[in-house]
Scaffold this active site. Structure first.
Site, PDB file in Angstrom:
ATOM      1  N   LYS A 174       0.819  -1.214   0.000  1.00 17.59           N
ATOM      2  CA  LYS A 174       0.000   0.000   0.000  1.00 17.59           C
ATOM      3  C   LYS A 174       0.853   1.264   0.000  1.00 17.59           C
ATOM      4  CE  LYS A 174      -3.022   3.212   0.514  1.00 17.59           C
ATOM      5  NZ  LYS A 174      -3.933   3.402   1.644  1.00 17.59           N
ATOM      6  N   LYS A 244       1.806  11.763   5.337  1.00 17.93           N
ATOM      7  CA  LYS A 244       1.879  10.592   6.220  1.00 17.93           C
ATOM      8  C   LYS A 244       2.269   9.347   5.431  1.00 17.93           C
ATOM      9  CE  LYS A 244      -1.270   7.724   7.103  1.00 17.93           C
ATOM     10  NZ  LYS A 244      -2.483   6.938   7.420  1.00 17.93           N
TER      11      LYS A 244
END
Length: 302
Positions: A174, A244
């Site tokens: 991911k 992030k």
């Protein structure tokens, strides 16, 4: 043996529609909670059993799905003073669908294993509409048995559910997927700016590029729909979320001894974009720092 029941913690922008699909398609009773009452109230109309606390969910659910902002919240929900472990309920499996640190995911899995709870990582890709449509891409880390155990429920939320290997591997895939997308959109923003300054219409540039070898999801979606239109809405994968995720990829690179210089450039641009006031805007807003001729302001800015 009683029928398997499900839980869902974190009913935010992505979590609410994901939970709705789980409620409507799984054939199981689903218990859910969020810090805000409103999502649970909405989901009650679809059949969710809305709970007032994590402990209530843990008392009723065998498998709990998480959709939370970061690994910090994941750890708190799992092992905090009012978390799943301390509730000592029915939970035997936790499926973290958040995007989290690979190392901290693997460390948490060991902690939970000591409490006889299995952690499976299953972060998601694609946008909010895919969450609504149940067409997310879901990348799963865990054993083959883990994957088989939760796959029927994940297919309620995603059209592409892939077993990526052991614990943490879903997170690896991911964060690298997102890293490549951010870097590609960075390249598209630079190409668009260069093309405009050379006298080529930006929409035409992207239309032609989409017919050639430069075509990609990044070109057709954030490229055409955001960069070319100068539209960077709030609450659509904001810049700070992108920071992030790319930071997690760079953390992973450092652990592997990889310099990842190109990714560092994109990360630096994202941080500059946030500092310029675009922290809540859709992250392709970084074109405003690449092309000073735009002289745009963040939504809501004075």
């Amino acid at each position: 043996m009683s029928e398997v029941s499900l839980g869902f913690i974190g009913l935010g922008v992505m979590g609410e529609p994901m939970c709705r699909n789980l409620v409507l398609k799984s054939g199981r009773k689903v218990y859910g909670t969020d810090r805000r009452a409103e999502p649970g109230i909405r989901l009650q109309q679809d059949g969710l059993v809305a709970c007032n606390s994590i402990a209530e969910v843990a008392a009723a659910a065998d498998i709990v799905f998480l959709s939370l902002p970061s690994v910090r919240e994941v750890i708190q929900v799992c092992t905090g003073s009012n978390g799943i472990v301390s509730a000592n309920g029915r939970v035997k499996t936790i499926v973290d669908m958040s995007t989290s640190s690979v190392k901290e995911t693997r460390d948490l899995a060991k902690t939970l294993d000591a409490a006889n709870i299995k952690l499976i990582d299953a972060p998601v890709a694609r946008m909010r509409q895919a969450a609504k449509d149940g067409t997310l891409s879901i990348m799963v880390g865990g054993t083959a048995d883990d994957f088989a155990h939760v796959q029927p429920y994940l297919t309620c939320m995603g059209s592409d559910v892939t077993h990526c290997g052991g614990t943490g591997n879903g997170q690896v895939v991911k964060v690298l997927n997102n890293m490549v997308v951010f870097m590609t959109v960075h390249a598209l923003a630079e190409a668009l700016t260069i093309g405009r300054h050379a006298g080529v219409d930006g929409k035409l540039l992207f239309d032609v590029m989409s017919m050639g070898s430069a075509d990609s999801f990044a070109l057709r979606t954030p490229g055409k729909k955001s960069l070319a239109e100068n539209v960077f809405p709030l609450n659509t994968f904001p810049t700070d979320y992108a920071i992030k995720d790319i930071s997690l990829a760079l953390e992973l690179a450092a652990q592997g001894g990889v310099s990842a210089d190109s990714a560092k450039l994109t990360a630096a641009l994202l941080k500059q974009t946030s500092a310029a006031g675009y922290e809540l805007n859709y992250y392709p807003a970084f074109i405003n720092l690449i092309d000073p001729a735009l002289n745009a302001k963040p939504d809501g800015a004075a």
